[in-house]
Write an enzyme that holds these catalytic residues in place. Structure first.
Site, PDB file in Angstrom:
ATOM      1  N   GLY A 144     -15.451  61.213 -17.518  1.00 59.03           N
ATOM      2  CA  GLY A 144     -15.673  59.819 -15.916  1.00 59.03           C
ATOM      3  C   GLY A 144     -16.979  59.634 -16.274  1.00 59.03           C
ATOM      4  O   GLY A 144     -17.466  59.253 -15.155  1.00 59.03           O
ATOM      5  N   SER A 172     -15.662  66.019 -16.216  1.00 58.14           N
ATOM      6  CA  SER A 172     -16.915  67.467 -15.568  1.00 58.14           C
ATOM      7  C   SER A 172     -17.141  67.511 -13.517  1.00 58.14           C
ATOM      8  O   SER A 172     -18.330  66.785 -14.265  1.00 58.14           O
ATOM      9  CB  SER A 172     -17.403  67.962 -16.593  1.00 58.14           C
ATOM     10  OG  SER A 172     -18.253  69.311 -16.769  1.00 58.14           O
ATOM     11  N   ILE A 189     -20.976  68.566 -16.843  1.00 56.36           N
ATOM     12  CA  ILE A 189     -21.301  68.220 -17.344  1.00 56.36           C
ATOM     13  C   ILE A 189     -21.967  66.739 -17.252  1.00 56.36           C
ATOM     14  O   ILE A 189     -21.422  65.991 -16.998  1.00 56.36           O
ATOM     15  CB  ILE A 189     -20.355  67.540 -18.439  1.00 56.36           C
ATOM     16  CG1 ILE A 189     -20.010  69.491 -19.221  1.00 56.36           C
ATOM     17  CG2 ILE A 189     -21.468  67.558 -20.164  1.00 56.36           C
ATOM     18  CD1 ILE A 189     -19.234  69.811 -19.866  1.00 56.36           C
ATOM     19  N   LYS A 213     -28.945  39.075 -16.083  1.00 56.30           N
ATOM     20  CA  LYS A 213     -29.215  38.783 -17.987  1.00 56.30           C
ATOM     21  C   LYS A 213     -29.588  38.024 -18.385  1.00 56.30           C
ATOM     22  O   LYS A 213     -28.166  37.660 -18.532  1.00 56.30           O
ATOM     23  CB  LYS A 213     -28.961  40.039 -19.217  1.00 56.30           C
ATOM     24  CG  LYS A 213     -29.611  40.231 -20.427  1.00 56.30           C
ATOM     25  CD  LYS A 213     -28.452  41.435 -20.982  1.00 56.30           C
ATOM     26  CE  LYS A 213     -29.132  41.478 -22.683  1.00 56.30           C
ATOM     27  NZ  LYS A 213     -28.443  42.527 -22.757  1.00 56.30           N
ATOM     28  N   LEU A 253     -19.010  56.450 -26.549  1.00 53.22           N
ATOM     29  CA  LEU A 253     -19.375  57.075 -27.522  1.00 53.22           C
ATOM     30  C   LEU A 253     -19.077  58.385 -28.213  1.00 53.22           C
ATOM     31  O   LEU A 253     -18.888  58.193 -29.335  1.00 53.22           O
ATOM     32  CB  LEU A 253     -20.826  58.211 -26.795  1.00 53.22           C
ATOM     33  CG  LEU A 253     -21.834  57.226 -26.183  1.00 53.22           C
ATOM     34  CD1 LEU A 253     -22.721  58.178 -24.850  1.00 53.22           C
ATOM     35  CD2 LEU A 253     -22.263  56.653 -27.190  1.00 53.22           C
ATOM     36  N   THR A 291     -25.499  47.033 -26.999  1.00 54.35           N
ATOM     37  CA  THR A 291     -23.423  47.194 -27.698  1.00 54.35           C
ATOM     38  C   THR A 291     -22.577  48.077 -27.156  1.00 54.35           C
ATOM     39  O   THR A 291     -21.555  47.815 -27.452  1.00 54.35           O
ATOM     40  CB  THR A 291     -23.881  46.581 -29.224  1.00 54.35           C
ATOM     41  OG1 THR A 291     -24.412  47.577 -29.435  1.00 54.35           O
ATOM     42  CG2 THR A 291     -23.855  45.388 -29.612  1.00 54.35           C
ATOM     43  N   GLY A 292     -23.313  48.728 -26.350  1.00 51.21           N
ATOM     44  CA  GLY A 292     -22.532  50.007 -25.879  1.00 51.21           C
ATOM     45  C   GLY A 292     -21.164  49.963 -24.665  1.00 51.21           C
ATOM     46  O   GLY A 292     -20.382  49.888 -25.401  1.00 51.21           O
ATOM     47  N   ILE A 293     -21.787  49.109 -23.531  1.00 50.74           N
ATOM     48  CA  ILE A 293     -20.554  49.368 -22.858  1.00 50.74           C
ATOM     49  C   ILE A 293     -19.905  47.658 -23.520  1.00 50.74           C
ATOM     50  O   ILE A 293     -18.814  47.616 -23.615  1.00 50.74           O
ATOM     51  CB  ILE A 293     -21.517  48.701 -22.119  1.00 50.74           C
ATOM     52  CG1 ILE A 293     -22.175  49.964 -21.434  1.00 50.74           C
ATOM     53  CG2 ILE A 293     -20.586  47.588 -20.372  1.00 50.74           C
ATOM     54  CD1 ILE A 293     -23.153  49.379 -19.681  1.00 50.74           C
ATOM     55  N   TYR A 303     -14.899  40.059 -36.241  1.00 53.14           N
ATOM     56  CA  TYR A 303     -15.323  39.947 -35.203  1.00 53.14           C
ATOM     57  C   TYR A 303     -16.278  41.122 -34.754  1.00 53.14           C
ATOM     58  O   TYR A 303     -15.859  42.509 -35.074  1.00 53.14           O
ATOM     59  CB  TYR A 303     -14.255  40.281 -33.508  1.00 53.14           C
ATOM     60  CG  TYR A 303     -15.351  39.388 -32.257  1.00 53.14           C
ATOM     61  CD1 TYR A 303     -15.784  38.873 -31.919  1.00 53.14           C
ATOM     62  CD2 TYR A 303     -14.406  40.798 -31.901  1.00 53.14           C
ATOM     63  CE1 TYR A 303     -15.867  38.675 -30.479  1.00 53.14           C
ATOM     64  CE2 TYR A 303     -15.371  40.342 -30.824  1.00 53.14           C
ATOM     65  CZ  TYR A 303     -15.817  39.213 -30.366  1.00 53.14           C
ATOM     66  OH  TYR A 303     -15.911  39.052 -28.409  1.00 53.14           O
TER      67      TYR A 303
END
Ligand code: FAD
Length: 522
Positions: A10, A36, A39, A75, A351, A362-364, A454
């Site tokens: 989550g 969890s 965690i 941003k 992740l 770039t994670g999101i 891409y």
């Protein structure tokens, strides 16, 4: 048909996935998030990429509904400090280059060099960042760029097509990810997402090796047709239960740790620059992300070159007195990607699927792209292998492409003042990058010469980075030598005039958000 989706985890990935899938399928598919209590989610990841507006639009959310609740700001660019030499900075803006007589204005800039600031001569956004401007006027309209109106106009809310989802806007967001997960939890559960707060203790496989259900500590078995692994770097389902290997990028991107601080600073007492700042350090770089209620900051570094204690000390000195008493979050990063993000009936998103250091935020973007592609490749009861292969190919190429762009940041940075920065010039480059760099020395990157699949980044991003980093000698296209550059010279002067006009009329970010947060404006 797939009727039952179980999302394990989550954090940002879990809740973005659940909300998007619910918005897509409504009552036809049940979506459960099991998360969890023990965690925690990673708690960082505050800057986004300029396609992110499509995500909120897809959920039917307007900015005034979610931004104040998530301490969000705008941003427009990334400001790179000290990557060329101490005291130097430049901007990588969300702004396409204008084209004059068939050549990008950046190419003309190399020929004419009207000033030593390519970013101010070629783009309007750097001036907005310098002056702390909001990209929206107080009436809500987005600033208009004269030659590219793609992102202008008032906010349109509704579903956009996938092709549109790959278009960029002139801005992205900064937000507090913990608050965003809370916001999306409420949004999702109000629309029918089932929420189970519990630990998954076992992943059960059937005789074919597909996931039949997960066992939880207090809620028994959770059965599903499709399982989404959003358990972060644990990769509880995709890596641990299904044994899908992880491909490390560590050989080309050695930064493997970060230390982060959440620094409370009153918005009214500081400047809220509408960009992320990446300040080069002796063994990596420090991010500064201005949220409305605090600053997010952290040092991304390579543990082969500096210890966690030294990194924390450097970060605290960089931030100054406001960092006193703020607890540091030390993070070991898993850099690279899971070989196949989709295996049997399990898709890793977030992740668990892959991660590169957050230098281009770039994670999101990876999460959003993964969900959009999952909907595009959604399985039916036949579980067509070709569909899975197509999804896996897309995700692998996207991550590999971003890795290549990030490696370029280090290779092309003029900075070479210590072992860390010298090593960035001798490390093996990913396949194909050396040849591409050779081409770019005599012809700036274009759509035919950048990484061919891409991965979010367009030629203007490559051009801005090469011009700003300064370590790869560049020259203008040979054809410009025999062309009349009067129109290009005028365009560069117009860009500066336009930027001056915009900063004179746009409110500051602080003014804009103070206005948005007034009770009457909601
Ligand atoms: P996590 O946040 O780790 O969430 C994992 C979830 O799984 C948690 O809810 C946990 O409770 C749950 N879980 C784990 N095990 C179990 C279990 N057994 N049972 C039940 N639940 C379980 N991205 C950006 O886009 N921009 C940025 O600026 C940016 N900056 C970053 C800076 C750093 C230093 C790092 C490390 C990352 C950054 N990222 C950034 C990436 C971003 O943080 C992640 O992509 C994003 O938060 C997604 O994380 P996640 O949801 O996959 O994993």
């Amino acid at each position: 048909m797939i009727k039952n989706i179980v999302v394990v985890g989550g954090g940002t990935a879990g809740w973005m996935s659940a909300c998007y899938l619910k918005a897509t399928f409504g009552e036809n598919v049940s979506v459960t998030v099991v998360e969890s209590k023990n965690i925690p989610s990673i708690g960082v990841g505050e800057a986004t990429f300029s396609t992110v507006r499509h995500f909120f639009q897809y959920l039917g959310l307007q900015e005034h509904e979610w931004m104040p609740e998530c301490s969000a700001t705008y941003k427009l660019a990334i400001r790179f400090e000290n990557w060329r030499e101490p005291g130097h900075h430049f901007y990588h803006p969300f702004e396409r280059t204008r084209v004059v007589d068939g050549f990008p204005i950046t190419d003309w800039w190399l020929k004419q060099r009207p000033s030593d600031r390519f970013d101010d001569d070629c783009f309007v956004i750097p001036a907005l960042c310098e002056q702390l401007s909001s990209p929206r006027h107080l009436d809500g309209n987005i600033f208009e760029q004269r030659e590219d109106r793609a992102g202008s106009g008032s906010e349109a809310v509704g579903r956009s097509t996938l092709t549109e989802q790959q278009t960029q806007f002139p801005y992205a967001y900064h937000f507090d990810t913990v608050l965003l997960a809370k916001f999306l939890t409420k949004y999702g559960t109000e629309r029918g997402v089932a929420h189970v707060l519990d630990d998954v203790t076992r992943v059960a496989l059937d005789e074919r090796g597909w996931i039949s259900h997960v066992d939880t500590a207090e809620h028994g078995e959770l059965h599903g047709d499709l399982f989404i692994d959003c358990t972060g770097w644990r990769g509880l389902l995709i890596n641990q239960a299904l044994g899908e290997p992880f491909i490390s990028y560590q050989d080309s991107l050695p930064n493997d740790r970060a230390v982060a601080l959440r620094v409370p600073v009153e918005a009214a007492t500081r400047g809220m620059r509408p960009c992320t700042t990446a300040t080069a350090q002796d063994a990596g770089w420090i991010w500064t992300i201005p949220l409305f209620d605090r600053i997010g900051t952290g040092y991304v570094y390579a543990s082969d070159y500096i210890s966690p204690e030294e990194a924390e000390k450097t970060l605290r000195e960089f931030v100054g007195p406001e960092a006193e008493g703020v607890e540091a979050n030390h993070i070991k990063m898993r850099i690279g990607r899971t070989r196949n993000a989709w295996v049997n009936n399990c898709v890793g998103i977030g992740l668990s699927a892959g991660f590169v250091e957050p230098l281009e935020s770039t994670g999101i973007f990876f999460i959003q792209n993964a969900i959009e592609q999952l909907v595009k490749h959604f399985p039916d009861a036949t579980w067509n292998e070709g569909v899975r292969a197509s999804y896996n190919g897309h995700m692998a190429r996207m991550l590999d492409g971003v890795r290549e762009f990030l490696v370029l940041h280090y290779y092309a940075a003029a900075r070479q003042d210590n072992r860390y920065w010298k090593d960035t010039k001798t490390r093996p480059l990913p396949d194909g990058l050396a040849e591409r760099i050779e081409q770019w020395r005599i012809k700036l990157p274009d759509s035919e010469s950048i990484y061919p699949w891409y991965h979010g980044f367009e030629p203007y991003s490559y051009q801005a980075m090469l011009l700003g980093l300064g370590g790869v000698p560049l020259r203008s296209s040979a054809a410009l030598g025999s062309m009349d550059g009067a129109a290009a010279g005028k365009t560069m002067r117009d860009i500066r005039d336009e930027a001056r006009g915009l900063v004179a009329t746009l409110p500051s970010q602080y003014e804009y958000f103070a206005h948005m947060r007034r009770p009457s404006s909601a």
